[in-house]
Design an enzyme around this catalytic site. Structure first.
Site, PDB file in Angstrom:
ATOM      1  CB  CYS A 182      -0.863  -0.019   1.245  1.00  0.00           C
ATOM      2  SG  CYS A 182      -1.736  -1.579   1.451  1.00  0.00           S
ATOM      3  NE  ARG A 213       4.194   2.049  -1.638  1.00  0.00           N
ATOM      4  CZ  ARG A 213       5.399   1.492  -1.477  1.00  0.00           C
ATOM      5  NH1 ARG A 213       6.400   1.907  -2.209  1.00  0.00           N
ATOM      6  NH2 ARG A 213       5.588   0.513  -0.623  1.00  0.00           N
ATOM      7  CD1 TRP A 227      -2.249  -4.110  -5.174  1.00  0.00           C
ATOM      8  CD2 TRP A 227      -1.908  -5.715  -3.670  1.00  0.00           C
ATOM      9  NE1 TRP A 227      -2.143  -5.303  -5.843  1.00  0.00           N
ATOM     10  CE2 TRP A 227      -1.939  -6.314  -4.940  1.00  0.00           C
ATOM     11  CE3 TRP A 227      -1.699  -6.542  -2.559  1.00  0.00           C
ATOM     12  CZ2 TRP A 227      -1.776  -7.689  -5.149  1.00  0.00           C
ATOM     13  CZ3 TRP A 227      -1.546  -7.910  -2.761  1.00  0.00           C
ATOM     14  CH2 TRP A 227      -1.576  -8.458  -4.049  1.00  0.00           C
ATOM     15  CG  ASN A 257       3.050  -1.014   2.802  1.00  0.00           C
ATOM     16  OD1 ASN A 257       2.487  -1.970   2.298  1.00  0.00           O
ATOM     17  ND2 ASN A 257       4.266  -0.609   2.431  1.00  0.00           N
ATOM     18  N   GLY A 258       1.748  -3.570   4.783  1.00  0.00           N
ATOM     19  CA  GLY A 258       2.411  -4.815   5.172  1.00  0.00           C
ATOM     20  C   GLY A 258       1.386  -5.900   5.481  1.00  0.00           C
ATOM     21  CD  GLU A 312      10.073  -7.542 -19.107  1.00  0.00           C
ATOM     22  OE1 GLU A 312       9.641  -6.403 -18.847  1.00  0.00           O
ATOM     23  OE2 GLU A 312       9.969  -8.511 -18.318  1.00  0.00           O
ATOM     24  CE  LYS A 341       6.441  -5.238 -18.526  1.00  0.00           C
ATOM     25  NZ  LYS A 341       7.583  -5.446 -17.688  1.00  0.00           N
ATOM     26  CD  GLU A 386       3.661  -6.175 -15.962  1.00  0.00           C
ATOM     27  OE1 GLU A 386       4.776  -6.136 -16.494  1.00  0.00           O
ATOM     28  OE2 GLU A 386       3.475  -6.091 -14.744  1.00  0.00           O
ATOM     29  CG  HIS A 423       9.838 -29.882 -27.263  1.00  0.00           C
ATOM     30  ND1 HIS A 423      10.203 -31.126 -27.721  1.00  0.00           N
ATOM     31  CD2 HIS A 423      10.808 -29.027 -27.671  1.00  0.00           C
ATOM     32  CE1 HIS A 423      11.375 -31.033 -28.348  1.00  0.00           C
ATOM     33  NE2 HIS A 423      11.756 -29.781 -28.335  1.00  0.00           N
ATOM     34  CE  LYS A 442       7.676   0.333 -11.020  1.00  0.00           C
ATOM     35  NZ  LYS A 442       7.769  -0.252 -12.340  1.00  0.00           N
TER      36      LYS A 442
HETATM   37  C1  AGP Z   1       7.056  -5.878 -13.949  1.00  0.00           C
HETATM   38  O1  AGP Z   1       6.516  -5.085 -14.912  1.00  0.00           O
HETATM   39  C2  AGP Z   1       6.282  -5.951 -12.717  1.00  0.00           C
HETATM   40  N1  AGP Z   1       5.999  -4.706 -12.174  1.00  0.00           N
HETATM   41  C3  AGP Z   1       6.847  -6.922 -11.690  1.00  0.00           C
HETATM   42  O2  AGP Z   1       6.973  -8.179 -12.274  1.00  0.00           O
HETATM   43  C4  AGP Z   1       8.200  -6.519 -11.100  1.00  0.00           C
HETATM   44  O3  AGP Z   1       9.197  -6.671 -12.038  1.00  0.00           O
HETATM   45  C5  AGP Z   1       8.506  -7.408  -9.885  1.00  0.00           C
HETATM   46  O4  AGP Z   1       7.500  -7.205  -8.930  1.00  0.00           O
HETATM   47  C6  AGP Z   1       9.879  -7.112  -9.294  1.00  0.00           C
HETATM   48  O5  AGP Z   1       9.927  -5.823  -8.810  1.00  0.00           O
HETATM   49  P1  AGP Z   1      11.340  -5.199  -8.396  1.00  0.00           P
HETATM   50  O6  AGP Z   1      12.200  -5.154  -9.602  1.00  0.00           O
HETATM   51  O7  AGP Z   1      10.988  -3.837  -7.876  1.00  0.00           O
HETATM   52  O8  AGP Z   1      11.916  -6.078  -7.319  1.00  0.00           O
END
Ligand code: AGP
Length: 611
Positions: free
Chosen positions: A2, A27, A73, A99-100, A484, A488, A491, A507, A606
């Site tokens: 959060c 966040r 969150w 937050n946690g 990657e 993208k 997500e 396979h 994030k």
């Molecule tokens: C990637 O677009 C995501 N936001 C997520 O997979 C991110 O890479 C992952 O949570 C790792 O975050 P960090 O690099 O801040 O540790």
């Protein structure tokens, strides 16, 4: 994960809190709330984004020079008004934001319920505020001591800002794992989960360490440990300006950050590459370089996009420096009882430096005597403070939840490290070393060339926006790029996409291919070009929709593809940095065309500061 904000000072708190929440919304953004504090608590909260909270409050009282706020969150209890923060204690004495995650909340909730406490929400957080009140009312404890006693009963992670009606004009900020930053103004203090809400007011900050507690009044701040040791705050100046966290005329932070990559890569090697590109150093690793050069094994850990960068790091370090490398998901590494000893070198890759699984993995490695190095984008983050040495990626603040410029900056650092190690281990010649530096210095311009194809990529996105699935294929360095690219798209557009080594397609995944399946394939000119060409023919034979990333002037594969995106040649070793750009833009445009919230995709945040 959060976002928390707090303010105490001479000014009205409301605007500071609301603007702060907007800066932290990446966040977590499923519900939000604010409390304006004096001898009474004015609490407003609602489901949805901060803008909804503003609408809710617009004609209500917002008086007060002290307050706390939160954007959520959800972990415990679905996103709704009751579960939103701030949470007030049953008798209304205490209010806090958190937050946690509190892992033993169920036991504590029962303990309090058996002693007459009634809970309004399903959250773990409400247990904390009621536990503090319980101890405060039970014994003649001060507010601080009641907080300290309650904290000793908690198992889990927390960043907390707490207020008590019996101590108006005072806030208590405390953390364990979850990050908290305190901004120091003149007769005013700002508290936040990261520096973004603070930089427009002050650059003087304290990055609160674990198990520290700050008791803040508008004219003074005391720092103590949760076991009551008095401490001297370490004030740091942060080098972050407000423009860096604005959209700068772009529609979305993600698009801005994609277009910032030529600059972020230049900033990542600025000051680390010698005059005339003749030398290259990573100053932050100077103390550990001998250990790195002599390493018998290197383990690179990370999560999500950082794990994809780590995989590229493995390929590069093994190929160039001939050191065996293992790549680990931090969340698996921390629980699978890995074999780690004092000879080991662990590299932890993280944009935020606050990802709980990555932090736990480095603590495990450190406890086993390994040397732990960080590659991180946030100065003052927990990872940068807990590792033995490290390299900042200098990509600038990354606000869009989908990581883009941090990925290419991480890959740039790993490529630099691989070459420096290879040069020290004499597995490459000085000529090859200098050649690499020259190739690296040309990458920003080559990325500019790819970005110039944005309109063309958007046209391809138009054709693919209604698809429900996609496959991404690549060989060698382009396998992590395929992973990657798929991440993208997943997500931000919610299309189910998978990345695969191109040869693996036969396979299993090939069964998915028909005239409805887009297949994005990285097919640049290198030693595996012919093999990739056969994979393209196999997809074509099943009438898959082929989107090929090729080098300028390519004919053979372009002929077979439904859509092609040309990228400049940039040497096999660094092509991952140019090949990923079209995949970032493709996912961005598809998501925008599908009406998705690109910067704040559903269910994501994030930095994942909880397990
Ligand atoms: C990637 O677009 C995501 N936001 C997520 O997979 C991110 O890479 C992952 O949570 C790792 O975050 P960090 O690099 O801040 O540790």
């Amino acid at each position: 994960m959060c976002g928390i904000v707090g303010y105490i000072g001479k000014n009205q708190a409301y605007n500071v809190l609301i603007n702060g929440l907007k800066r932290l919304e990446y966040r977590g953004y499923d519900s939000a709330g604010i409390a304006l504090l004096s001898d009474k608590h004015l609490i407003y909260k609602c489901k949805g984004k901060v803008s909804k909270l503003e609408d809710l409050i617009q004609d209500k009282t917002t008086e007060g020079t002290c307050g706390i706020a939160h954007t959520r969150w959800a972990t415990h209890g679905e996103p709704n008004e009751v579960n939103a923060h701030p949470h007030e204690s049953m008798n209304g004495l205490f209010v806090l934001v958190h937050n946690g995650i509190i892992e033993n909340y169920a036991v504590l909730r029962k303990y309090l319920t058996d002693r007459g406490y009634i809970f309004r929400s399903e959250t773990d957080t409400e247990v904390i505020v009621n536990l503090i009140e319980f101890y405060y009312l039970k014994g003649d404890l001060s507010v601080e001591s009641a907080v300290q006693l309650a904290l000793q009963k908690l198992v889990g992670a927390y960043g907390l800002v707490i207020s008590c009606k019996d101590a108006p004009n005072q806030l208590i900020a405390v953390r364990k794992s979850s990050p908290l930053v305190i901004g120091i103004g003149t007769d005013e203090y700002y508290i936040a989960s990261d520096a973004a809400p603070i930089v427009e007011y002050t650059k003087s900050v304290i990055f609160l360490d674990n198990d520290l507690m700050a008791i803040i009044r508008n004219d003074e701040m005391r720092l103590i440990s949760v076991t009551n040791t008095k401490l001297q705050p370490k004030i740091e100046e942060i080098d972050l300006d407000i423009d860096a966290i604005e959209k700068g005329g772009f529609e979305h932070f993600m698009l801005k950050e994609i277009f910032e990559q030529p600059k972020s890569i230049r900033d990542t090697f600025r000051g680390r590459v010698g005059i005339n590109n003749s030398d290259m150093r990573l100053g932050g690793l100077a103390d550990v370089m001998p250990k790195l050069v002599a390493a018998e094994r290197i383990t690179i850990i990370g999560c999500g996009t950082s794990w994809h960068a780590a995989l590229l790091g493995e390929y590069m370090i093994e190929e160039l420096a001939r050191i065996p490398v293992e790549v680990e998901y931090a969340s698996e590494f921390r629980y699978r009882n890995p074999i780690i000893n004092q000879k080991d070198v662990i590299i932890a890759v993280s944009q935020s430096g606050e990802t709980a699984d990555t932090l736990a993995a480095i603590r495990l490695a450190k406890a086993s005597g390994a040397t732990v190095i960080g590659i991180c984008n946030v100065v003052g983050s927990s990872l940068s403070r807990e590792t033995d040495a490290g390299v900042f990626t200098h990509a600038g603040p990354e606000i869009g939840v989908a990581s883009t410029k941090a990925f290419t900056a991480q890959v740039t650092v790993l490529a630099m490290l691989a070459n420096i190690l290879a040069f020290h281990r004499c597995t490459i010649s000085e000529t090859e070393f200098v050649e690499f530096i020259q190739q690296l210095s040309q990458i920003p311009d080559k990325i500019e060339q790819v970005l110039a194809k944005d309109a063309h990529i958007k046209q391809i996105a138009e054709k693919l926006k209604d698809r429900q699935n996609a496959l991404y294929l690549g060989r060698g360095y382009f396998f992590p790029v395929a992973l990657e690219g798929a991440l993208k798209l997943k997500e931000i557009s919610y299309i189910h996409a998978e990345g695969y080594p191109a040869a693996e397609m036969k396979h299993g995944p090939i069964a998915l291919i028909d005239e409805n399946m887009p297949v994005v394939i990285i097919a640049t000119k290198d030693h595996s070009y012919d093999k990739v060409a056969s994979n393209v023919q196999e997809v074509k034979a099943r009438r898959g929709i082929i989107i090929a990333i090729v080098n300028e002037g390519d004919e053979f594969i372009s002929e077979m593809a439904d859509y092609t995106i040309e990228i400049p040649e940039s040497g096999y070793f660094l092509s991952a940095l140019t090949a990923i750009i079209p995949l970032q833009l493709l996912s961005y445009h598809i998501a925008v065309l599908r009406g998705c919230n690109v910067d704040q995709p559903r269910n994501l945040a994030k930095s994942v500061t909880v397990e």
